[in-house]
Write an enzyme that holds these catalytic residues in place. Structure first.
Site, PDB file in Angstrom:
ATOM      1  CB  SER A   1      -2.651  -7.087   0.103  1.00  0.00           C
ATOM      2  OG  SER A   1      -3.611  -7.463   0.457  1.00  0.00           O
TER       3      SER A   1
ATOM      4  CD  GLU B   1      -3.279  -1.086   1.251  1.00  0.00           C
ATOM      5  OE1 GLU B   1      -3.930  -1.075   0.366  1.00  0.00           O
ATOM      6  OE2 GLU B   1      -2.437  -2.296   0.962  1.00  0.00           O
TER       7      GLU B   1
ATOM      8  CG  HIS C   1      -5.133  -3.576  -2.285  1.00  0.00           C
ATOM      9  ND1 HIS C   1      -4.709  -3.112  -0.553  1.00  0.00           N
ATOM     10  CD2 HIS C   1      -5.551  -4.819  -2.119  1.00  0.00           C
ATOM     11  CE1 HIS C   1      -4.482  -4.246  -0.277  1.00  0.00           C
ATOM     12  NE2 HIS C   1      -5.234  -5.752  -1.378  1.00  0.00           N
TER      13      HIS C   1
END
Length: 307
Positions: A116, A212, A277
């Site tokens: 992330s 992502e 995620h």
């Protein structure tokens, strides 16, 4: 694009530091993550400010200087074998310029794990240290605490990386085919935000690009992808792996956008590869030469991610 230096694998008794590089960390989740790591026989060391919160900007885990110091101190500690991010959120961009990269390079290679917001740090470790890193679960992350698959895949990557040289996702081809390259990538919005900064690669050329994101409107995903295309960053990419798009629009809306923006690259693209995620997220090594089989939805590393 060249493969990067692989750090040594872990063994029981290894010392692992957990630091907050981005958002504030809930104490109960951190303790639960420590319990998992200690169950693997690891000696866990919390960063000094791992539970801090910025007085003015509550979305940050303490000041930029404190977060940077925790990361650098952990990395430069000769007794520490690996550094794990506690959680994501936002803030890594604010600390990356405060790190003494010469001192960190002198400390030698060790393992870095996060995903992330840690995308910024993965790029910096690649460009500044020439080091393979692991895009995987974070110590205080809910998925890591609660999901056996995420725990098992990270544990195998850390201790017995030869057992996970082939990563089989169960995904599907968006564009069929096979491709070879060096793995890189991360969270789409951060890869776009890092363009033009001094701690990122000038191009994804020669790479197998992993993408992502989370909680983004479709038009924003369009903006990020279009920026990467217009800036030339995607020129020469060899293949694309698409992870999760949790809390974005329904995938029936996101998928046509991905096909529109990435399908014209003329390279294999695999979707739903199971990293990022999502529940049971896989650990993807960055900086390793590999082969992507989009039809079989597998990524086969040329060698184990860690020595």
């Amino acid at each position: 694009m060249k493969a990067l230096v692989r750090p040594p694998r872990l063994a029981p008794g290894a010392r692992v530091a957990v630091v907050a590089t981005s958002g504030p960390v809930p104490k109960d989740r951190l303790q639960a993550g420590f319990n998992v790591l200690r169950g693997w026989g690891l000696d866990t060391v919390p960063g000094r400010h791992v539970l801090a919160q910025h007085r003015e900007f509550g979305y940050l885990a303490g000041t930029d200087a404190d977060r940077a110091a925790d990361l650098q101190n952990a990395w430069c500690d000769p007794t520490v074998d690996a550094v794990l991010c506690a959680r994501g959120g936002y803030g890594a961009q604010r600390l990356v310029d405060l790190l003494d990269w010469d001192a960190m390079r002198a400390a030698g290679p060790k393992i870095f794990v996060g995903f992330s917001d840690a995308t910024v740090l993965h790029e910096a470790f690649a460009t500044r240290l020439g080091l393979t890193t692991l895009y995987g679960p974070m110590a205080a992350g809910i998925d890591f605490i609660e999901t056996t698959r995420a725990q098992q895949h990270l544990r195998a990557t850390l201790f017995t990386p030869e057992t996970v040289r082939t990563i089989a996702s169960g995904g599907t081809p968006l564009v069929p085919g096979r491709a070879r390259g060096v793995t890189l990538g991360g969270c789409l919005c951060l890869l776009a935000a890092e363009r033009g900064t001094p701690h990122t690669r000038p191009s994804a050329g020669g790479g197998l690009l992993c993408l992502e994101d989370v909680g983004e409107e479709t038009y924003r995903l369009d903006r990020y992808l279009t920026q990467l295309l217009r800036s030339g960053w995607l020129e020469g990419v060899h293949g694309v792996l698409l992870g999760s798009w949790q809390e974005c629009a329904d995938y029936a809306e996101v998928r046509p956008l991905l096909a529109d923006r990435l399908g014209t690259l003329g390279v294999p693209v695999v979707e739903d590869f199971g990293f990022g995620h999502c529940e049971g997220a896989l650990t993807i090594p960055f900086g390793v030469a590999a082969e992507l089989d989009a039809d079989g939805a597998t990524l086969t590393l040329d060698w184990p991610a860690l020595r």
